[in-house]
Design a protein around this motif. Structure first.
Motif, PDB file in Angstrom:
ATOM      1  N   ARG A  19      -9.176 -15.201  -7.572  1.00 37.92           N
ATOM      2  CA  ARG A  19      -8.326 -14.838  -6.551  1.00 37.92           C
ATOM      3  C   ARG A  19      -6.858 -14.518  -6.765  1.00 37.92           C
ATOM      4  N   ILE A  20      -6.103 -15.258  -7.790  1.00 35.22           N
ATOM      5  CA  ILE A  20      -4.921 -15.116  -7.987  1.00 35.22           C
ATOM      6  C   ILE A  20      -4.686 -13.759  -8.918  1.00 35.22           C
ATOM      7  N   THR A  21      -5.654 -13.515  -9.690  1.00 37.26           N
ATOM      8  CA  THR A  21      -5.665 -12.592 -10.654  1.00 37.26           C
ATOM      9  C   THR A  21      -5.733 -11.232  -9.519  1.00 37.26           C
ATOM     10  N   LEU A  22      -6.703 -10.934  -8.826  1.00 39.73           N
ATOM     11  CA  LEU A  22      -6.829  -9.825  -7.905  1.00 39.73           C
ATOM     12  C   LEU A  22      -5.559  -9.853  -6.798  1.00 39.73           C
ATOM     13  N   MET A  23      -4.924 -10.805  -6.534  1.00 38.97           N
ATOM     14  CA  MET A  23      -4.014 -10.912  -5.359  1.00 38.97           C
ATOM     15  C   MET A  23      -2.772 -10.243  -6.413  1.00 38.97           C
ATOM     16  N   VAL A  24      -2.680 -10.659  -7.281  1.00 36.94           N
ATOM     17  CA  VAL A  24      -1.249 -10.213  -8.064  1.00 36.94           C
ATOM     18  C   VAL A  24      -1.395  -8.809  -8.657  1.00 36.94           C
ATOM     19  N   GLY A  25      -2.610  -8.379  -8.843  1.00 42.60           N
ATOM     20  CA  GLY A  25      -3.042  -6.894  -9.025  1.00 42.60           C
ATOM     21  C   GLY A  25      -2.598  -6.180  -7.955  1.00 42.60           C
ATOM     22  N   VAL A  26      -3.348  -6.449  -6.779  1.00 46.61           N
ATOM     23  CA  VAL A  26      -3.328  -5.599  -5.706  1.00 46.61           C
ATOM     24  C   VAL A  26      -1.788  -5.413  -5.066  1.00 46.61           C
ATOM     25  N   VAL A  27      -0.990  -6.639  -5.150  1.00 42.32           N
ATOM     26  CA  VAL A  27       0.506  -6.692  -4.682  1.00 42.32           C
ATOM     27  C   VAL A  27       1.253  -5.715  -5.689  1.00 42.32           C
ATOM     28  N   ALA A  28       1.091  -6.042  -6.919  1.00 43.17           N
ATOM     29  CA  ALA A  28       2.005  -5.352  -7.793  1.00 43.17           C
ATOM     30  C   ALA A  28       1.670  -3.814  -7.818  1.00 43.17           C
ATOM     31  N   VAL A  29       0.472  -3.356  -7.929  1.00 38.23           N
ATOM     32  CA  VAL A  29       0.287  -2.053  -7.858  1.00 38.23           C
ATOM     33  C   VAL A  29       0.668  -1.423  -6.506  1.00 38.23           C
ATOM     34  N   GLY A  30       0.469  -2.071  -5.509  1.00 41.26           N
ATOM     35  CA  GLY A  30       0.834  -1.712  -4.147  1.00 41.26           C
ATOM     36  C   GLY A  30       2.280  -1.377  -4.168  1.00 41.26           C
ATOM     37  N   ILE A  31       3.217  -2.331  -4.655  1.00 41.31           N
ATOM     38  CA  ILE A  31       4.702  -2.189  -4.906  1.00 41.31           C
ATOM     39  C   ILE A  31       5.082  -0.930  -5.527  1.00 41.31           C
ATOM     40  N   ALA A  32       4.366  -0.765  -6.852  1.00 39.83           N
ATOM     41  CA  ALA A  32       4.689   0.262  -7.670  1.00 39.83           C
ATOM     42  C   ALA A  32       4.063   1.632  -7.115  1.00 39.83           C
ATOM     43  N   LEU A  33       3.311   1.567  -6.581  1.00 37.41           N
ATOM     44  CA  LEU A  33       2.634   2.966  -5.792  1.00 37.41           C
ATOM     45  C   LEU A  33       3.411   3.380  -4.662  1.00 37.41           C
ATOM     46  N   LEU A  34       3.703   2.385  -3.684  1.00 37.04           N
ATOM     47  CA  LEU A  34       4.208   2.912  -2.544  1.00 37.04           C
ATOM     48  C   LEU A  34       5.749   3.172  -2.867  1.00 37.04           C
ATOM     49  N   ILE A  35       6.424   2.757  -3.706  1.00 35.09           N
ATOM     50  CA  ILE A  35       7.718   3.183  -4.238  1.00 35.09           C
ATOM     51  C   ILE A  35       7.710   4.185  -5.161  1.00 35.09           C
ATOM     52  N   GLY A  36       6.918   4.129  -6.276  1.00 39.41           N
ATOM     53  CA  GLY A  36       7.178   5.097  -7.519  1.00 39.41           C
ATOM     54  C   GLY A  36       6.364   6.598  -7.248  1.00 39.41           C
ATOM     55  N   THR A  37       5.387   6.426  -6.280  1.00 42.22           N
ATOM     56  CA  THR A  37       4.829   7.878  -5.909  1.00 42.22           C
ATOM     57  C   THR A  37       5.777   8.726  -5.300  1.00 42.22           C
ATOM     58  N   PRO A  38       6.372   8.113  -4.157  1.00 44.02           N
ATOM     59  CA  PRO A  38       7.504   8.910  -3.286  1.00 44.02           C
ATOM     60  C   PRO A  38       8.695   9.314  -4.187  1.00 44.02           C
ATOM     61  N   ILE A  39       9.082   8.443  -5.046  1.00 46.82           N
ATOM     62  CA  ILE A  39      10.342   8.900  -5.894  1.00 46.82           C
ATOM     63  C   ILE A  39       9.857   9.897  -6.802  1.00 46.82           C
ATOM     64  N   GLY A  40       8.600   9.936  -7.412  1.00 49.63           N
ATOM     65  CA  GLY A  40       8.235  11.140  -8.374  1.00 49.63           C
ATOM     66  C   GLY A  40       8.255  12.485  -7.606  1.00 49.63           C
ATOM     67  N   ILE A  41       7.351  12.411  -6.379  1.00 50.61           N
ATOM     68  CA  ILE A  41       7.498  13.566  -5.452  1.00 50.61           C
ATOM     69  C   ILE A  41       8.786  14.180  -5.292  1.00 50.61           C
ATOM     70  N   LEU A  42       9.699  13.101  -4.615  1.00 49.82           N
ATOM     71  CA  LEU A  42      10.994  14.098  -4.346  1.00 49.82           C
ATOM     72  C   LEU A  42      11.668  14.481  -5.639  1.00 49.82           C
ATOM     73  N   ALA A  43      11.555  13.637  -6.799  1.00 52.27           N
ATOM     74  CA  ALA A  43      12.336  14.226  -7.995  1.00 52.27           C
ATOM     75  C   ALA A  43      11.817  15.922  -8.364  1.00 52.27           C
ATOM     76  N   ALA A  44      10.461  16.148  -8.173  1.00 46.92           N
ATOM     77  CA  ALA A  44       9.920  17.141  -8.588  1.00 46.92           C
ATOM     78  C   ALA A  44      10.307  18.094  -7.394  1.00 46.92           C
ATOM     79  N   VAL A  45      10.357  17.780  -6.177  1.00 46.87           N
ATOM     80  CA  VAL A  45      10.661  18.829  -5.025  1.00 46.87           C
ATOM     81  C   VAL A  45      12.069  19.060  -4.922  1.00 46.87           C
TER      82      VAL A  45
END
Length: 302
Positions: free
Chosen positions: A95-121
């Motif tokens: 449970r802890i393993t999956l929870m940490v993975g989901v939250v950590a990936v969610g943080i990185a995806l929701l912040i990092g993806t828009p940043i990369g798109i904005l930089a390219a635009v």
């Protein structure tokens, strides 16, 4: 005497119609990582889900009379130094393993993806090139802070625990998503249909949502799968060092930490959590490789 028609010769040639043996082997190799990785990931997810409805014992139950028992029908994975069932802790630790993975990936995806798109635009406009460069340089600065260092900082400011560990792993993974999103966005923005959208006076935001996001989704999913594996390993390492999940919450990293003093007498205490950490990391890495092979057009067999 008439010459044979070349089209008839090609049509009746069985070697030309059948795919080559290397091509068939290539198709099988493309599916193997995805299949094996998917099976391992499903196994870990199923283990965590089952723990919500059933476990062999209460994870907090202590039985001094059964401490350090070997594998038996009553305790398939044995017991630890307090007499707690190892299989129960493995299930709760998933449970802890999956929870940490989901939250950590969610943080990185929701912040990092828009940043990369904005930089390219921004890089597509003469007036915005310096903005895109500044965004990526800030991203490079964040890349210099690994998850372990961020976890130590968070532990000093707040206190060690699962929450700071998830935040540290997620923030440390943002640069990877930003780079992948920027690279994919630059490719999409150079396509003909995006030029047509610009000619039709579509706004940059509309182009990013309608054209960019669907076309870089595959790259982002692959990055998410690989980052999930990194998050699993990082959480285990932080818990092993005492900076992650704290007692009495079960964690695979803490199980490894507590088994150190029994490595010579009861090595199975380290075997089971180490094995499941390895299976989880291997599963998500293979899943990422398989998804990359599916989404990358260069890997297609023609």
């Amino acid at each position: 005497m008439s010459e044979p028609n070349p089209r008839d010769t090609v049509a009746t040639d069985p070697a030309a119609a059948a795919p080559s043996a290397p091509g068939r082997r290539r198709r099988r190799r493309l599916g193997a990582p995805l299949l094996i990785g998917g099976v391992l990931v499903v196994l870990i997810v199923a283990l965590a889900l089952v723990s919500f409805v059933w476990t062999p014992y209460d994870p907090g139950a202590v039985d001094p009379a059964a401490r350090l028992e070997s594998a038996s029908p009553a305790h398939p994975f044995g017991t630890d130094r307090f007499g707690r069932d190892t299989l129960t802790w493995i299930m709760y630790g998933a449970r802890i393993t999956l929870m940490v993975g989901v939250v950590a990936v969610g943080i990185a995806l929701l912040i990092g993806t828009p940043i990369g798109i904005l930089a390219a635009v921004f890089a597509q406009y003469p007036w915005g090139g310096w903005i895109g460069a500044a965004i990526m340089r800030a991203n490079d600065i964040l890349l210099a802070f690994p998850a372990l260092l961020l976890a130590i900082i968070f532990a000093a400011v707040y206190q060690p625990g699962t929450g700071p560990a998830m935040a540290a792993v997620g923030i440390a993974s943002i640069p990877g998503f930003a780079r992948v999103a920027r690279s994919g966005t630059l490719q999409v923005l150079g396509s003909d249909y995006v030029r047509a959208a610009r000619a039709a006076n579509r706004s940059p935001g509309a182009i990013a949502v309608v054209h960019v996001l669907p076309n870089i989704a595959g790259m982002v999913i692959v990055q998410a799968s690989v980052t999930f594996a990194i998050a699993v390993l990082a959480e285990a390492g932080l818990s092993f060092l005492g900076l992650g999940t704290q007692a009495p919450v079960p964690s695979w990293g803490r199980m490894l930490q507590e088994s150190q003093q029994f490595l010579t007498t009861h090595p199975e205490l380290a075997l089971w959590p180490g094995l499941f950490i390895a299976l989880a990391v291997l599963g998500f890495n293979l899943l990422g490789d398989g998804l990359r092979d599916r989404f990358d057009p260069k890997m297609e067999v023609r």
